[in-house]
Design a protein around this motif. Sequence first.
Motif, short mmCIF file in Angstrom:
data_model
loop_
_atom_site.label_atom_id
_atom_site.label_comp_id
_atom_site.label_asym_id
_atom_site.label_seq_id
_atom_site.Cartn_x
_atom_site.Cartn_y
_atom_site.Cartn_z
N GLY A 405 -35.34 -12.87 -5.53
CA GLY A 405 -35.48 -11.46 -6.19
C GLY A 405 -36.20 -11.33 -5.30
N PHE A 406 -36.76 -9.84 -4.54
CA PHE A 406 -37.36 -9.51 -3.56
C PHE A 406 -38.61 -9.96 -3.34
CE2 PHE A 406 -39.66 -8.17 -7.72
CZ PHE A 406 -40.60 -8.80 -7.60
N MET A 407 -38.21 -11.44 -2.54
CA MET A 407 -39.05 -11.79 -1.76
C MET A 407 -39.58 -11.45 -0.33
SD MET A 407 -40.79 -14.14 -3.31
CE MET A 407 -41.86 -14.86 -1.88
N HIS A 408 -38.62 -11.16 -0.12
CA HIS A 408 -39.08 -10.20 1.23
C HIS A 408 -40.05 -8.99 1.55
CE1 HIS A 408 -35.81 -7.25 -0.19
NE2 HIS A 408 -36.71 -6.50 1.07
N GLY A 409 -40.06 -8.21 0.66
CA GLY A 409 -40.74 -7.89 -0.06
C GLY A 409 -42.30 -7.70 -0.95
N SER A 410 -42.07 -9.22 -0.25
CA SER A 410 -43.66 -9.65 -1.72
C SER A 410 -44.83 -10.74 0.07
CB SER A 410 -43.45 -11.44 -2.71
OG SER A 410 -42.72 -10.76 -3.21
N LEU A 411 -44.10 -10.27 0.77
CA LEU A 411 -44.71 -10.88 1.77
C LEU A 411 -45.68 -10.25 2.92
CD1 LEU A 411 -41.98 -13.55 3.55
CD2 LEU A 411 -43.21 -13.73 2.00
N PRO A 412 -46.96 -9.94 2.56
CA PRO A 412 -47.77 -8.89 3.39
C PRO A 412 -47.84 -8.29 4.43
CG PRO A 412 -48.97 -10.53 2.81
CD PRO A 412 -47.75 -11.52 2.10
N THR A 413 -47.30 -9.90 5.31
CA THR A 413 -46.82 -9.47 6.59
C THR A 413 -45.87 -9.19 7.30
OG1 THR A 413 -47.34 -12.14 7.40
CG2 THR A 413 -49.50 -10.91 7.29
N LEU A 414 -44.80 -8.80 6.66
CA LEU A 414 -43.68 -9.16 7.31
C LEU A 414 -43.19 -7.57 6.70
CD1 LEU A 414 -40.83 -10.47 7.90
CD2 LEU A 414 -39.91 -10.45 5.22
N ALA A 415 -42.59 -6.65 7.92
CA ALA A 415 -42.42 -5.19 7.87
C ALA A 415 -41.04 -5.33 6.96
CB ALA A 415 -40.72 -5.08 9.06
N PHE A 416 -41.54 -4.06 6.37
CA PHE A 416 -40.88 -3.74 5.18
C PHE A 416 -40.40 -2.10 5.06
CE2 PHE A 416 -40.77 -1.35 0.43
CZ PHE A 416 -40.04 -2.64 0.51
N GLY A 417 -39.60 -1.87 4.95
CA GLY A 417 -38.88 -0.53 5.02
C GLY A 417 -37.04 -0.43 4.50
N GLY A 418 -36.79 1.44 3.99
CA GLY A 418 -35.71 1.39 3.41
C GLY A 418 -34.86 1.66 5.22
N ILE A 419 -33.10 1.67 4.43
CA ILE A 419 -32.48 2.16 5.59
C ILE A 419 -31.38 3.48 4.77
CG2 ILE A 419 -31.05 0.54 4.67
CD1 ILE A 419 -29.71 0.84 7.16
N GLY A 420 -31.40 5.05 5.63
CA GLY A 420 -30.53 6.06 4.78
C GLY A 420 -30.93 6.88 3.33
N ASP A 421 -30.65 7.16 2.75
CA ASP A 421 -31.45 7.24 1.52
C ASP A 421 -32.37 6.21 0.57
OD1 ASP A 421 -29.30 5.99 0.11
OD2 ASP A 421 -29.08 7.82 -0.61
N SER A 422 -32.68 5.03 1.11
CA SER A 422 -33.77 4.40 0.40
C SER A 422 -34.55 4.05 1.39
CB SER A 422 -33.25 2.70 0.06
OG SER A 422 -32.77 2.40 1.39
N GLN A 424 -36.88 5.91 5.23
CA GLN A 424 -37.03 5.62 6.35
C GLN A 424 -38.38 4.83 7.17
OE1 GLN A 424 -37.56 9.78 8.58
NE2 GLN A 424 -36.66 10.22 7.20
N GLY A 425 -38.50 4.59 8.32
CA GLY A 425 -39.54 3.59 8.86
C GLY A 425 -39.99 2.15 8.00
N ALA A 426 -40.50 1.99 8.90
CA ALA A 426 -41.38 0.51 7.64
C ALA A 426 -43.41 0.20 8.05
CB ALA A 426 -40.30 -0.46 8.48
N TYR A 427 -43.68 -0.52 7.51
CA TYR A 427 -44.64 -0.94 7.33
C TYR A 427 -44.98 -2.41 6.54
CZ TYR A 427 -45.95 -0.20 2.15
OH TYR A 427 -45.57 -0.27 0.94
#
Length: 521
Positions: A405-422, A424-427
């Motif tokens: 469950g959502f581990m990709h969003g828990s890593l502080p150095t891994l680019a994170f962002g949405g697509i479409g209506d979730s 745009q852009g990443a940080y």
Amino acid sequence: MSSIPQLEYTNKDAIPEIVDGVRAAFHSQKTKPLEWRKVQLRKLYWGLIDNADAIAQACKIDLGKGHFEANLMELDFCTNTCIYCCDNLDKWAKDESAADIQLANKLLFPKIRKDPLGCVLIIGPYNFPVNLVLAPLAGAIAAGNTVVIKPSENAPNVAAVLQKVIEDSLDQSCFRVVQGAIPETTALLEQKWDKIFYTGGATVGTIIAKKAAETLTPITLELGGRNPAIVTKNADIRLAARRLLWGKIVNAGQVCISQNYTLIDREVLDRFVSEMKLAMKEYYPNGTRHSDDFGRIINDRQWQRLKSMLDNSKGKILMGGELDQEDRYIEPTLILVDSPKDSLLIDESFGPLMPILPVNNLDEAIRIANTVHATPLGLYPFGTKAETERCLREIRSGGASVNDGFMHGSLPTLAFGGIGDSGQGAYRGQASFDCFTHRRSITTTPSWMEGMMSVRYPPYKGKLEKMRQMGNLKPNFDREGKVKFSLGSYILSLGAGSKTGGLIRYLVLIVAALGLRQYLG
């Protein structure tokens, strides 16, 4: 116990002056030196450390966050980000040699310079009111921008502490906090920005995008999503139940990337429900009602919204279901639904509600996932490698965590962002620096090349063919789109990436320049 400052909204009429001051500070060139940026990041780090108790206390009051979540997911995430940015800033900010430049154009020394965008606005959410404000702020500082920060008014105690941290730690000519609700946010959006970074819901995100479009302002939107989890009959069912339950108890389910619903193979439905109940007993032996480790819904309006979703669902509650409006408490609740059109699937719950929809096979699960929401923020497939790879291939999403469950969003150095209506852009990590940076292309034309460059000047008679010989690429394919074997291309490709290959290309560059000069006369 640390004292929390009283939150005071910013005078709306003062906002234009605040923004003008921050913009003037950017044009003063103060933020350009890398060491100055590092000092600001270091001071922000210590400001967080010095106010750690107040941050944890504010998170507890606003969201019921326990000590573990407040420290690990709010404080530590941000302090680690400050250090990571400091440690890597020299590398990130260094000029880059431009890639894929034609041989003759190498003589122009093309490069990419990393320039700050300018004066930026960061609008934060309430669910992770420290993390999702200060992590992008660290990236903006590292990139050399000046910033106005607008914390969420829905987490007022955290907002007040954040203002104290920023005012005590950072250069106030470059970094300002504006407090308020809709009127103050509207006033901010009336100003001209060089970038707007917003985390929150799609409704407000749409408003911001429309407003930014009026002034051609670039935006990064980190929005929510009706994120699907898929559990096949070949998955480790105990693992899937434990990990997906974790994804919905963190922050009482107020996580934009937690699964919104789970599509599960009918053959393993009963086992999954049993394992979910066992995991709940293990995580909360005495239940969540009086546990310091389980949070609360942010306010009455959001609590009522979640209750309405549950009331409107035709599903059957299999676990949980206890609600207490006075305490803003909703127990983690597992609901069996029978349709993709159930209220719990078509809307984002953003709370501890866990609808599960049985499916006959993976084909059906993929079809439903692509129908409910074409561009979710997260995707969580559980199954064999072939099954999870198929999910990744056939379902779009901003990010994905396979068998979790959502581990990709828990890593502080891994680019994170949405697509479409979730979104745009990443940080996150270097992506945070890139998010607030303009990659500026620069060439330098030596004066000695003027004779060679004369082919570009009028009159143009007889020069087109020369220009084409200098710059046009030759196709390696025929009219049917089939690639033709080229011995010359094969030879030139030998040694690519090696020191020998680099030396050969350098010698070829010199020969080409001499030949070009002779050709042009």
